[in-house]
Design a protein around this motif. Structure first.
Motif, PDB file in Angstrom:
ATOM      1  N   ALA A  13       0.858  -1.189   0.000  1.00  0.00           N
ATOM      2  CA  ALA A  13       0.000   0.000   0.000  1.00  0.00           C
ATOM      3  C   ALA A  13       0.890   1.233   0.000  1.00  0.00           C
ATOM      4  O   ALA A  13       1.846   1.303   0.774  1.00  0.00           O
ATOM      5  CB  ALA A  13      -0.906   0.003   1.224  1.00  0.00           C
ATOM      6  N   GLY A  72      -8.293   8.047   7.526  1.00  0.00           N
ATOM      7  CA  GLY A  72      -9.691   7.811   7.215  1.00  0.00           C
ATOM      8  C   GLY A  72      -9.902   7.317   5.792  1.00  0.00           C
ATOM      9  O   GLY A  72     -10.953   7.528   5.217  1.00  0.00           O
ATOM     10  N   GLU A  77       3.414   0.454   3.158  1.00  0.00           N
ATOM     11  CA  GLU A  77       3.158  -0.675   4.061  1.00  0.00           C
ATOM     12  C   GLU A  77       2.861  -1.914   3.227  1.00  0.00           C
ATOM     13  O   GLU A  77       2.361  -1.817   2.108  1.00  0.00           O
ATOM     14  CB  GLU A  77       1.908  -0.407   4.927  1.00  0.00           C
ATOM     15  CG  GLU A  77       2.049   0.638   5.988  1.00  0.00           C
ATOM     16  CD  GLU A  77       0.727   0.892   6.721  1.00  0.00           C
ATOM     17  OE1 GLU A  77      -0.313   0.313   6.342  1.00  0.00           O
ATOM     18  OE2 GLU A  77       0.750   1.686   7.665  1.00  0.00           O
ATOM     19  N   PRO A 100      -8.646  -7.467   6.046  1.00  0.00           N
ATOM     20  CA  PRO A 100      -8.604  -7.188   7.488  1.00  0.00           C
ATOM     21  C   PRO A 100      -9.956  -6.753   8.039  1.00  0.00           C
ATOM     22  O   PRO A 100     -10.873  -6.409   7.303  1.00  0.00           O
ATOM     23  CB  PRO A 100      -7.615  -6.011   7.562  1.00  0.00           C
ATOM     24  CG  PRO A 100      -7.846  -5.264   6.288  1.00  0.00           C
ATOM     25  CD  PRO A 100      -8.178  -6.314   5.254  1.00  0.00           C
ATOM     26  N   GLN A 111     -18.143  -1.041   6.406  1.00  0.00           N
ATOM     27  CA  GLN A 111     -17.929   0.303   5.874  1.00  0.00           C
ATOM     28  C   GLN A 111     -18.163   0.269   4.373  1.00  0.00           C
ATOM     29  O   GLN A 111     -17.997  -0.746   3.728  1.00  0.00           O
ATOM     30  CB  GLN A 111     -16.477   0.759   6.068  1.00  0.00           C
ATOM     31  CG  GLN A 111     -15.930   0.577   7.449  1.00  0.00           C
ATOM     32  CD  GLN A 111     -14.702   1.441   7.691  1.00  0.00           C
ATOM     33  OE1 GLN A 111     -14.211   2.138   6.800  1.00  0.00           O
ATOM     34  NE2 GLN A 111     -14.191   1.391   8.904  1.00  0.00           N
ATOM     35  N   VAL A 164     -13.534  -5.750   6.199  1.00  0.00           N
ATOM     36  CA  VAL A 164     -13.750  -4.491   5.470  1.00  0.00           C
ATOM     37  C   VAL A 164     -14.222  -4.733   4.039  1.00  0.00           C
ATOM     38  O   VAL A 164     -14.704  -3.816   3.386  1.00  0.00           O
ATOM     39  CB  VAL A 164     -12.493  -3.586   5.462  1.00  0.00           C
ATOM     40  CG1 VAL A 164     -12.071  -3.235   6.885  1.00  0.00           C
ATOM     41  CG2 VAL A 164     -11.352  -4.219   4.690  1.00  0.00           C
TER      42      VAL A 164
HETATM   43  C1  MV4 Z   1      -4.705  -0.671   4.906  1.00  0.00           C
HETATM   44  C2  MV4 Z   1      -5.394  -1.777   4.396  1.00  0.00           C
HETATM   45  C3  MV4 Z   1      -4.664  -2.900   4.139  1.00  0.00           C
HETATM   46  N1  MV4 Z   1      -3.333  -2.923   4.354  1.00  0.00           N
HETATM   47  N2  MV4 Z   1      -3.392  -0.728   5.110  1.00  0.00           N
HETATM   48  C4  MV4 Z   1      -8.248   2.439   4.733  1.00  0.00           C
HETATM   49  C5  MV4 Z   1      -8.577   3.483   5.746  1.00  0.00           C
HETATM   50  C6  MV4 Z   1      -7.285   3.841   6.340  1.00  0.00           C
HETATM   51  N3  MV4 Z   1      -7.425   4.335   7.677  1.00  0.00           N
HETATM   52  C7  MV4 Z   1      -6.515   2.584   6.277  1.00  0.00           C
HETATM   53  N4  MV4 Z   1      -7.164   1.773   5.298  1.00  0.00           N
HETATM   54  C8  MV4 Z   1      -6.652   0.574   4.977  1.00  0.00           C
HETATM   55  N5  MV4 Z   1      -5.331   0.460   5.199  1.00  0.00           N
HETATM   56  C9  MV4 Z   1      -2.736  -1.829   4.834  1.00  0.00           C
HETATM   57  N6  MV4 Z   1      -1.425  -1.857   5.027  1.00  0.00           N
HETATM   58  C10 MV4 Z   1      -6.764  -1.690   4.196  1.00  0.00           C
HETATM   59  C11 MV4 Z   1      -7.404  -0.495   4.463  1.00  0.00           C
HETATM   60  C12 MV4 Z   1      -8.807  -0.465   4.204  1.00  0.00           C
HETATM   61  C13 MV4 Z   1      -9.724  -0.299   5.213  1.00  0.00           C
HETATM   62  C14 MV4 Z   1      -9.332  -0.118   6.531  1.00  0.00           C
HETATM   63  C15 MV4 Z   1     -10.244   0.057   7.517  1.00  0.00           C
HETATM   64  C16 MV4 Z   1     -11.594   0.041   7.200  1.00  0.00           C
HETATM   65  C17 MV4 Z   1     -12.003  -0.116   5.914  1.00  0.00           C
HETATM   66  C18 MV4 Z   1     -11.092  -0.286   4.915  1.00  0.00           C
HETATM   67  C19 MV4 Z   1     -11.525  -0.465   3.606  1.00  0.00           C
HETATM   68  C20 MV4 Z   1     -10.608  -0.629   2.627  1.00  0.00           C
HETATM   69  C21 MV4 Z   1      -9.247  -0.617   2.905  1.00  0.00           C
END
Ligand code: MV4
Length: 469
Positions: free
Chosen positions: A166, A174, A210, A216, A242, A447
């Protein structure tokens, strides 16, 4: 006995609430219960709003534009001075995480009900937050602790951590400014696009990298900290349901955590909160996958979904923020923080789930909230109210508590069916579709739940009542 004799105490008489809608009402209810006067501020668009009617006093802070009124720092501080308020509660959104606002409030001789500006700033940048977490022994997603400089470095990191990776914006959060890269060939374009986006959206083009986790859960830990270095964790919320980084359903506890993991994540969150000098209510966001948790970022405010924690832990988090701001020492210990049962929150947005969740604001007609044992409605609207189009589409939050998850779900389905909101389209049918979906009822939503289950939308369509012409 106890706390009121502490010499740092400064009991408030009047609190100004620098927000609108359901959260302004939520904060003012806590003020009433604590015997405090509450002052509303409002824009021209909100003259008729419920939060203004509820307050003991109200102060007009708009023009210039209804969208900017609640961001007008000088006008809000003038309102506090004019109405005799000693403290300001920012709610969420608007100025809640603005360190300059905290400094302006403090410089005016007022108290900001929330964390110190320094703690906000230490957690503001995403790479800085990852460094703070690492220093406090809190796991973060594998990746870098300093911003990357070019695409070649990103390709080296792709090789080191393995694709997918990522690319994220240091100034982001957010969900804004996240790019997933699945092969070295995609790096150049993704890096350039992410940098442009970050420069426009956050006025900060810095990027970091990352390892990307494919499926997740979003699990966040609630903490409360006082001004004397004491902090406790109040369990977690699972906010995995979400859509485009807008939370729709939140619950406490997470169906995915064991008591052992909960204790471990709570202890990690408390270590990090203490390390950055945190005070007040705060939330530490984690990704959770394959039994492991990874710190993402900290939200230095009360959150929309704080309600489910309150229902399960029996602690009024907004009252706690106010008491902490008055200088009280935390009045309970970690071992006194015991969960009971299960709570779920459905956000009642005026949006059309069948048309890409487009805002559907307008004038409410008949309006009846569900009631009964285990049902809570935190609302910012009423019957025959015209919902201003200048703000977000959250009308209310429907929260149910049950002795276990199944009971909380059954109660939510009952309450959603009873909720009658005429005149505006809401996402209630979508919630009904989600709450009967086998992935959700099994507690298995990640998610990816909404993107991977388009049948939610066809079912929501079936559940949508025909509109009266
Ligand atoms: C990520 C991820 C997977 N791997 N980081 C999206 C919101 C932001 N706060 C962080 N997010 C994500 N970061 C890594 N390294 C997947 C997401 C993500 C996600 C995270 C929380 C809630 C909903 C989400 C929806 C899509 C992706």
């Amino acid at each position: 006995m106890g706390s009121s004799h502490h010499h740092h105490h400064h009991m408030f008489r009047t609190i100004l609430v620098a927000n609108r809608g359901e959260i302004a009402l939520r904060v003012m209810r806590a003020c009433r219960e604590l015997g405090l006067r509450c002052v509303a501020v409002y824009s021209e668009a909100d003259r008729d709003a419920p939060h203004v009617a509820y307050a003991d006093d109200a102060f007009l802070i708009g023009p210039p534009s209804p969208a900017e009124s609640y961001l007008n720092i000088d006008a809000i501080i003038r309102a506090a001075k004019a109405t005799g308020a000693e403290a300001i509660h920012p709610g969420y959104g608007f100025l809640a995480e603005n360190a300059s606002f905290v400094r302006a409030v403090t410089a005016a001789g007022l108290i900001f009900i929330g964390p110190p500006a320094e703690a906000m700033e230490r957690m503001g940048g995403k790479t800085a937050a990852r460094r703070e977490a690492t220093a406090a022994g809190v796991p973060v997603v594998p990746g870098v602790l300093e911003p990357v400089t070019d695409a070649a470095e990103v390709r080296r990191l792709g090789k080191e951590f393995g694709y997918p990776i990522a690319i994220k914006a240091v100034g982001g959060g957010g969900g804004r400014g996240l790019r997933v890269v699945r092969s070295p060939e995609e790096v150049d374009e993704a890096f350039a696009a992410a940098r442009r986006e970050a420069e426009v959206a956050f006025k900060n083009g810095e990027l970091y990298v990352e390892k990307y986790l494919d499926d997740p859960r979003h699990i966040e830990i609630q903490v409360l900290a006082d001004r004397y270095g004491n902090a406790v964790a109040l369990g977690e919320r699972d906010c995995s349901v979400q859509r485009r980084h807008q939370k729709l359903i939140e619950e406490c506890p997470s169906p995915a955590l064991t008591p052992e993991l909960r204790a471990e994540m709570g202890a990690a969150a408390v270590r990090l909160a203490k390390a950055v000098g945190y005070v007040s209510a705060g939330t530490l966001e984690f990704l959770f996958q394959d039994g492991r948790y990874y710190f993402l970022e900290m939200n230095t405010r009360i959150q929309v979904e704080h309600t489910v924690t309150e229902m399960v832990y029996g602690i009024d988090l907004v009252a706690a923020q106010i008491r902490i701001a008055q200088g009280e020492k935390l009045w309970f210990k970690q071992e006194d923080v015991v969960p009971r049962g299960h709570a779920i929150e459905c956000r009642i947005n005026a949006e059309d789930p069948l048309h890409n969740f487009r805002p559907a604001l307008g004038t409410i007609g008949e309006y009846h909230e569900p009631v009964g044992f285990g049902v809570r409605v935190d609302s910012g609207v009423r019957a025959y109210y015209t919902v201003p189009s200048h703000y977000d589409s959250l009308l209310a939050k429907l929260i149910t508590w049950g002795s276990d998850r199944q009971e909380a779900i059954a109660r939510m389905r009952r309450a959603l069916a009873e909720y009658r909101i005429e005149g505006v389209t809401t996402i209630i049918p979508f919630h009904q579709a989600a709450l009967e979906h086998p992935v959700f009822t099994a507690g298995a939503a990640t998610v990816n739940f909404i993107p991977r289950h388009p049948e939610l939308f066809s079912r929501a369509a079936e559940l949508t009542p025909p509109t009266a012409a």
